[in-house]
Design an enzyme around this catalytic site. Structure first.
Site, mmCIF file in Angstrom:
data_model
loop_
_atom_site.group_PDB
_atom_site.id
_atom_site.type_symbol
_atom_site.label_atom_id
_atom_site.label_comp_id
_atom_site.label_asym_id
_atom_site.label_seq_id
_atom_site.Cartn_x
_atom_site.Cartn_y
_atom_site.Cartn_z
ATOM 1 N N GLN A 76 0.835 -1.201 0.000
ATOM 2 C CA GLN A 76 0.000 0.000 0.000
ATOM 3 C C GLN A 76 0.871 1.252 0.000
ATOM 4 O O GLN A 76 0.611 2.209 -0.728
ATOM 5 C CB GLN A 76 -0.913 0.022 1.236
ATOM 6 C CG GLN A 76 -2.154 -0.820 1.108
ATOM 7 C CD GLN A 76 -3.121 -0.545 2.251
ATOM 8 O OE1 GLN A 76 -2.740 -0.058 3.315
ATOM 9 N NE2 GLN A 76 -4.377 -0.868 2.038
ATOM 10 N N HIS A 86 4.452 14.579 -8.056
ATOM 11 C CA HIS A 86 4.795 15.900 -7.552
ATOM 12 C C HIS A 86 6.148 15.931 -6.855
ATOM 13 O O HIS A 86 6.574 16.970 -6.384
ATOM 14 C CB HIS A 86 3.722 16.383 -6.560
ATOM 15 C CG HIS A 86 3.491 15.439 -5.429
ATOM 16 N ND1 HIS A 86 2.456 14.546 -5.413
ATOM 17 C CD2 HIS A 86 4.167 15.223 -4.281
ATOM 18 C CE1 HIS A 86 2.497 13.828 -4.291
ATOM 19 N NE2 HIS A 86 3.528 14.219 -3.604
ATOM 20 N N GLU A 93 14.501 -1.850 -0.835
ATOM 21 C CA GLU A 93 13.920 -2.903 0.006
ATOM 22 C C GLU A 93 14.840 -4.109 0.088
ATOM 23 O O GLU A 93 15.557 -4.430 -0.875
ATOM 24 C CB GLU A 93 12.565 -3.319 -0.581
ATOM 25 C CG GLU A 93 11.769 -4.285 0.276
ATOM 26 C CD GLU A 93 10.342 -4.448 -0.230
ATOM 27 O OE1 GLU A 93 9.707 -5.456 0.141
ATOM 28 O OE2 GLU A 93 9.870 -3.572 -0.982
ATOM 29 N N SER A 95 16.090 -7.779 -0.236
ATOM 30 C CA SER A 95 15.775 -8.740 -1.292
ATOM 31 C C SER A 95 16.167 -10.151 -0.880
ATOM 32 O O SER A 95 17.326 -10.409 -0.538
ATOM 33 C CB SER A 95 16.501 -8.373 -2.587
ATOM 34 O OG SER A 95 16.307 -9.380 -3.564
ATOM 35 N N ARG A 97 16.385 -12.449 -2.903
ATOM 36 C CA ARG A 97 17.185 -13.055 -3.971
ATOM 37 C C ARG A 97 18.623 -13.245 -3.492
ATOM 38 O O ARG A 97 19.335 -14.120 -3.975
ATOM 39 C CB ARG A 97 17.197 -12.162 -5.211
ATOM 40 C CG ARG A 97 15.893 -12.101 -5.982
ATOM 41 C CD ARG A 97 16.103 -11.365 -7.280
ATOM 42 N NE ARG A 97 17.061 -12.065 -8.139
ATOM 43 C CZ ARG A 97 17.703 -11.506 -9.160
ATOM 44 N NH1 ARG A 97 17.530 -10.225 -9.422
ATOM 45 N NH2 ARG A 97 18.536 -12.211 -9.893
ATOM 46 N N ARG A 165 12.175 -18.753 -2.091
ATOM 47 C CA ARG A 165 11.273 -17.801 -1.433
ATOM 48 C C ARG A 165 9.820 -17.982 -1.861
ATOM 49 O O ARG A 165 8.909 -17.489 -1.201
ATOM 50 C CB ARG A 165 11.720 -16.370 -1.710
ATOM 51 C CG ARG A 165 11.732 -15.981 -3.179
ATOM 52 C CD ARG A 165 12.250 -14.586 -3.401
ATOM 53 N NE ARG A 165 12.433 -14.316 -4.828
ATOM 54 C CZ ARG A 165 12.620 -13.112 -5.330
ATOM 55 N NH1 ARG A 165 12.675 -12.063 -4.531
ATOM 56 N NH2 ARG A 165 12.794 -12.951 -6.637
ATOM 57 N N LEU A 184 8.870 16.568 2.161
ATOM 58 C CA LEU A 184 7.808 16.827 3.130
ATOM 59 C C LEU A 184 6.441 16.842 2.447
ATOM 60 O O LEU A 184 5.450 16.415 3.036
ATOM 61 C CB LEU A 184 8.056 18.157 3.838
ATOM 62 C CG LEU A 184 7.123 18.467 5.020
ATOM 63 C CD1 LEU A 184 7.243 17.407 6.090
ATOM 64 C CD2 LEU A 184 7.430 19.844 5.588
ATOM 65 N N HIS A 189 1.252 14.013 1.905
ATOM 66 C CA HIS A 189 0.259 13.340 1.060
ATOM 67 C C HIS A 189 -0.056 11.948 1.617
ATOM 68 O O HIS A 189 -1.229 11.553 1.723
ATOM 69 C CB HIS A 189 0.783 13.240 -0.365
ATOM 70 C CG HIS A 189 -0.115 12.501 -1.307
ATOM 71 N ND1 HIS A 189 -1.424 12.852 -1.527
ATOM 72 C CD2 HIS A 189 0.121 11.414 -2.090
ATOM 73 C CE1 HIS A 189 -1.968 12.030 -2.402
ATOM 74 N NE2 HIS A 189 -1.055 11.141 -2.747
ATOM 75 N N ARG A 194 -3.501 8.197 4.865
ATOM 76 C CA ARG A 194 -3.391 6.997 5.702
ATOM 77 C C ARG A 194 -3.606 7.245 7.192
ATOM 78 O O ARG A 194 -3.672 6.291 7.965
ATOM 79 C CB ARG A 194 -2.039 6.325 5.455
ATOM 80 C CG ARG A 194 -1.917 5.802 4.033
ATOM 81 C CD ARG A 194 -3.068 4.892 3.647
ATOM 82 N NE ARG A 194 -3.031 4.513 2.239
ATOM 83 C CZ ARG A 194 -3.887 3.683 1.659
ATOM 84 N NH1 ARG A 194 -4.874 3.162 2.372
ATOM 85 N NH2 ARG A 194 -3.787 3.407 0.374
#
Length: 229
Positions: A76, A86, A93, A95, A97, A165, A184, A189, A194
């Site tokens: 999400q 914008h 992230e 991995s 692998r 995996r 910022l 946003h 959220r």
């Protein structure tokens, strides 16, 4: 600074650039002016910029945050990077692998399972009965335990981690670690959507942690950019 979220997750402030004064000076450069300290007039300028949608000065400030979150939260959150028109966001992230870090899963306790809402196609309703929640937790744990056995077997047989995996259980609940660097404006946003009462509970908790870490850095600017109390 780190704030724990859910059962195993967290959000950590890694680094940041700028302050409310950076926003002011980014705007005042148009008139070849600069403030040394934030004044009442500078606060009014920030209010004006946010109110009138003059958002570029807010993009001269950034925060770098580390997340440890279930995949259903991370995916999400990822929408705010790929859908950003914008600002420039950065996302990196862990991995599987390349690494075989410990697998951890988000496991709601029996009283934490929520019902389907009556008048909406998304979101959650009231808590489920404890007996149903207990069975849901037990079923989830059985899947996790069996999947972990299969994943470990694959690694022991020499199967490449990038394929092994596939056997990792409970994909949506599996925790993943990632860095998010954003302006910022981008952060506000994310928070506006959220922190809203109708967003998914789990990502609300991460949004609250982001707010608690970022608000002290940009108290005036963030206060003006947020629509959600």
């Amino acid at each position: 600074m780190k704030i724990n979220v859910l059962d195993r997750g967290y959000v950590r402030l890694v680094d940041h650039m700028g302050s409310d004064l950076s926003v002011v000076n980014s705007a005042r450069v148009s008139y070849a002016k600069q403030s040394k300290e934030l004044s009442p007039n500078d606060t009014k300028l920030i209010q004006f910029l946010a109110r009138e949608g003059h958002t570029s000065p807010f993009r001269h400030t950034t925060v770098q945050l580390e997340f440890y979150a279930p995949l259903m939260v991370a995916r999400q959150h990822w929408k705010y990077v790929v859908g950003s028109d914008h600002t420039m966001d950065a996302w990196n992230e862990a991995s599987r692998r390349y690494i075989t870090i410990d697998v951890e899963n988000y496991v709601p306790q029996p009283l934490q399972w929520r019902s389907k809402p009556e008048h909406s196609k998304q979101g959650s309703g009231e808590p489920m009965r404890e007996d149903i929640g207990r069975e849901a937790t037990e079923r989830l744990m059985r899947q996790i335990e069996q999947g972990m056995k299969d994943y470990e077997w694959a690694l022991e047989q020499g199967i490449a981690p990038e394929q092994a995996r596939l056997l990792i259980p409970s994909a949506y609940g599996m925790y993943t670690a990632y860095y998010w660097t954003a302006s910022l404006q981008s952060v506000s946003h994310f928070l506006n959507q959220r922190l809203a009462h109708d967003s998914q509970y789990e990502i609300q908790q991460y949004a609250q942690a982001v707010y608690d870490l970022v608000q002290p850095l940009f108290p005036v600017s963030l206060g003006q950019l947020l629509h959600t109390p």
